[in-house]
Write an enzyme that holds these catalytic residues in place. Structure first.
Site, PDB file in Angstrom:
ATOM      1  CE  LYS A   1      -4.509   0.850   0.237  1.00  0.00           C
ATOM      2  NZ  LYS A   1      -5.618  -0.023  -0.196  1.00  0.00           N
TER       3      LYS A   1
ATOM      4  CG  ASP B   1      -7.082   3.356  -0.860  1.00  0.00           C
ATOM      5  OD1 ASP B   1      -7.756   2.321  -0.812  1.00  0.00           O
ATOM      6  OD2 ASP B   1      -6.970   4.113   0.117  1.00  0.00           O
TER       7      ASP B   1
HETATM    8  P1  NAD Z   1     -13.494   7.827  -2.409  1.00  0.00           P
HETATM    9  O1  NAD Z   1     -12.517   8.901  -2.159  1.00  0.00           O
HETATM   10  O2  NAD Z   1     -14.049   7.648  -3.788  1.00  0.00           O
HETATM   11  O3  NAD Z   1     -14.776   8.021  -1.440  1.00  0.00           O
HETATM   12  C1  NAD Z   1     -14.702   8.229  -0.070  1.00  0.00           C
HETATM   13  C2  NAD Z   1     -16.048   8.806   0.387  1.00  0.00           C
HETATM   14  O4  NAD Z   1     -16.099   8.844   1.806  1.00  0.00           O
HETATM   15  C3  NAD Z   1     -16.315  10.226  -0.090  1.00  0.00           C
HETATM   16  O5  NAD Z   1     -17.666  10.329  -0.528  1.00  0.00           O
HETATM   17  C4  NAD Z   1     -16.115  11.069   1.193  1.00  0.00           C
HETATM   18  O6  NAD Z   1     -16.886  12.255   1.172  1.00  0.00           O
HETATM   19  C5  NAD Z   1     -16.632  10.092   2.216  1.00  0.00           C
HETATM   20  N1  NAD Z   1     -16.213  10.353   3.595  1.00  0.00           N
HETATM   21  C6  NAD Z   1     -15.004  10.691   4.086  1.00  0.00           C
HETATM   22  N2  NAD Z   1     -15.074  10.837   5.432  1.00  0.00           N
HETATM   23  C7  NAD Z   1     -16.358  10.580   5.782  1.00  0.00           C
HETATM   24  C8  NAD Z   1     -17.068  10.566   7.020  1.00  0.00           C
HETATM   25  N3  NAD Z   1     -16.470  10.827   8.166  1.00  0.00           N
HETATM   26  N4  NAD Z   1     -18.399  10.257   6.990  1.00  0.00           N
HETATM   27  C9  NAD Z   1     -19.023   9.979   5.832  1.00  0.00           C
HETATM   28  N5  NAD Z   1     -18.409   9.976   4.658  1.00  0.00           N
HETATM   29  C10 NAD Z   1     -17.098  10.278   4.625  1.00  0.00           C
HETATM   30  O7  NAD Z   1     -12.835   6.487  -1.882  1.00  0.00           O
HETATM   31  P2  NAD Z   1     -13.199   4.979  -2.243  1.00  0.00           P
HETATM   32  O8  NAD Z   1     -12.284   4.529  -3.307  1.00  0.00           O
HETATM   33  O9  NAD Z   1     -14.671   4.838  -2.394  1.00  0.00           O
HETATM   34  O10 NAD Z   1     -12.720   4.251  -0.894  1.00  0.00           O
HETATM   35  C11 NAD Z   1     -13.556   4.208   0.264  1.00  0.00           C
HETATM   36  C12 NAD Z   1     -13.079   3.072   1.153  1.00  0.00           C
HETATM   37  O11 NAD Z   1     -13.113   1.869   0.411  1.00  0.00           O
HETATM   38  C13 NAD Z   1     -11.650   3.217   1.674  1.00  0.00           C
HETATM   39  O12 NAD Z   1     -11.570   2.649   2.966  1.00  0.00           O
HETATM   40  C14 NAD Z   1     -10.845   2.368   0.698  1.00  0.00           C
HETATM   41  O13 NAD Z   1      -9.635   1.907   1.258  1.00  0.00           O
HETATM   42  C15 NAD Z   1     -11.846   1.257   0.472  1.00  0.00           C
HETATM   43  N6  NAD Z   1     -11.596   0.484  -0.750  1.00  0.00           N
HETATM   44  C16 NAD Z   1     -11.689   1.074  -1.985  1.00  0.00           C
HETATM   45  C17 NAD Z   1     -11.407   0.309  -3.107  1.00  0.00           C
HETATM   46  C18 NAD Z   1     -11.553   0.867  -4.493  1.00  0.00           C
HETATM   47  O14 NAD Z   1     -11.393   0.094  -5.450  1.00  0.00           O
HETATM   48  N7  NAD Z   1     -11.900   2.139  -4.664  1.00  0.00           N
HETATM   49  C19 NAD Z   1     -11.057  -1.036  -2.984  1.00  0.00           C
HETATM   50  C20 NAD Z   1     -11.003  -1.612  -1.712  1.00  0.00           C
HETATM   51  C21 NAD Z   1     -11.278  -0.820  -0.603  1.00  0.00           C
END
Ligand code: NAD
Length: 418
Positions: free
Chosen positions: A106, A146
């Site tokens: 990561k 991510d």
């Molecule tokens: P992203 O940046 O697209 O979205 C994150 C969202 O969370 C945004 O809408 C933001 O406004 C919101 N957010 C932040 N703090 C918040 C809070 N306190 N309360 C409510 N909403 C809040 O990111 P993503 O890619 O969707 O990733 C989100 C999670 O999923 C992370 O933990 C990431 O590690 C995990 N993840 C993502 C992927 C991927 O392929 N994108 C894969 C595995 C895991």
């Protein structure tokens, strides 16, 4: 939010919980609790006004026993060395849970990308890619998106790597757009596995998904796709939040229209189908059948867990529950589908992207989605089998038991060097 819970300590305690049920030596477990190496680097980038700014960045390569290191790159002010180490470890156990041939890594940069222009972010990304060049490679370490990174950043990293190496190697990074060698179905993959795992859990628990109520915390890539797909499966999305706040409609709302509102205004808040505006915390504690945390780690600590009323949690985010929250869920009999299975769709379709890049051949979206479904269903079945066979306290420990054994077997088979 339990900002003081160290995610690396959470990871280690999850490993300890599982190790108690396995016949693996303490010395090997000790090895599997720490990253093999962590790059810490300072990137100096010229801003649009000509000033220089320093950014701290990390890449952790946690374990490569089952294959090349694999894991995303995060841009966020809260990035830290321990956060990156934890996230890289979760990748190891995630890849092992779903049985794809990768280890875990990561990376992250301490930055709030909203404060910089596109050209500044491009220079920052290319500076990081240059630092990463000796570490990454199609058989060595394969980054992905991510939080706050996506196709744009992946394309820049691929281009920087290929330019410096004087080669064509799209498989050095995944999560690219289609024109740069990305895969159909990659953008939706994390949300898709989150809801596939939820569907399997509802089936296992003899609960009806049709008409079930759902709350989604975080409306980014993972969260909004999960909302859209679970709605298509017949469930009713009643609440969602982003960093600005939450929305609620007991009769449900259209997740696609809510996303359109977010795209147009920058936030989900103010969406017209919302009957009530609620706080982020309210979204996590609503009385719903399914809760999908899809924001950041430590969203639910032990105290907040007492207020959670959902029956099932499918963790789209990495590490959204602290170990204290896990203990409360166990007491309350909440079925928590752990992140290392629920959100593994992202890395699984990244794996398909890498396979296609190496084959120089593209799969249809239907094939990608079918193969993903097979992998998630098989991983869920293996988790449940272990959960019942070992009479475990919770599904997370079951996933770690499966995964730790697989990693330890790979290490054992390889023998040690030096
Ligand atoms: P992203 O940046 O697209 O979205 C994150 C969202 O969370 C945004 O809408 C933001 O406004 C919101 N957010 C932040 N703090 C918040 C809070 N306190 N309360 C409510 N909403 C809040 O990111 P993503 O890619 O969707 O990733 C989100 C999670 O999923 C992370 O933990 C990431 O590690 C995990 N993840 C993502 C992927 C991927 O392929 N994108 C894969 C595995 C895991």
């Amino acid at each position: 939010m339990a900002a003081d819970t160290n995610p690396f300590e959470s990871l280690q305690s999850q490993i300890d919980d599982a190790a108690a049920h396995l016949d693996i030596g303490d010395d090997v477990i000790e090895r599997l609790k720490h990253p093999e190496r962590v790059l810490e680097t300072n990137l100096t980038v010229e801003l649009d006004n000509g000033d220089l700014e320093r950014f701290k960045a990390f890449r952790s390569q946690f374990n490569g026993d089952r294959g090349p290191y694999k894991g995303g790159i995060r841009y966020h002010p809260g990035v830290s060395r321990d956060e990156v180490k934890a996230l890289s470890g979760w990748m190891v156990y995630k890849c092992a849970t779903v049985g794809i041939p990768y280890g875990g890594g990561k990376g992250g940069i301490i930055v709030d990308p909203a404060e910089y222009s596109e050209s500044e972010l491009e220079r920052l990304t290319r500076a990081f890619a240059t630092e990463l060049r000796p570490l990454i490679g199609v058989d060595r370490d394969i980054p992905a998106p991510d939080v706050n990174t996506g196709q744009r950043e992946m394309n820049w990293i691929k281009d920087t790597y290929e330019t410096l190496e004087n080669t064509t190697e799209p498989g050095v990074i995944t999560g690219k757009n289609i024109a740069s060698g990305g895969s159909e179905g990659r953008v939706e993959a994390t949300g898709r596995s989150t809801v596939l795992a939820a569907r399997e859990a509802f089936d296992y628990l003899d609960k009806d998904l049709d008409g079930a109520t759902v709350a989604v915390q975080g409306y980014g890539n993972a969260g909004w796709i999960a909302a859209k797909l679970i709605d298509e499966m017949g469930a009713t999305v009643v609440a969602a939040s982003d960093s600005s706040g939450g929305i609620y409609n007991p009769d449900g709302f259209d997740p696609v229209a809510a996303k359109k509102h977010k795209n147009e205004t920058g936030s989900i808040v103010g969406y017209e189908e919302s009957e009530e505006e609620i706080t982020n915390e309210d979204v996590l504690t609503l009385d719903v059948d399914l809760l999908i945390p899809a924001a950041l780690e430590n969203a639910i600590d032990g105290e907040l867990a007492e207020e959670v009323s959902a029956d099932v949690i499918s963790e789209a985010a990495n590490g959204p529950l602290t170990p204290e929250a896990d203990a409360v869920m166990e007491d309350k009999d909440v079925f928590v589908i752990p992140d290392i299975l629920a959100n593994a769709g992202g890395v699984t379709v990244s794996y398909f992207e890498w396979v296609q890049n190496r084959q120089r051949f593209s799969w249809s979206e239907e094939r990608v989605n079918d193969e993903l479904e097979t992998i998630i269903v098989e991983a869920f079945d293996a988790l449940v089998e272990t959960y019942e066979e070992h009479d475990l306290d919770n599904p997370r420990t079951a996933a770690y038991v499966v995964a730790l054994q697989r990693v330890a077997d790979a290490y054992d088979e390889a023998g040690s060097f030096p």
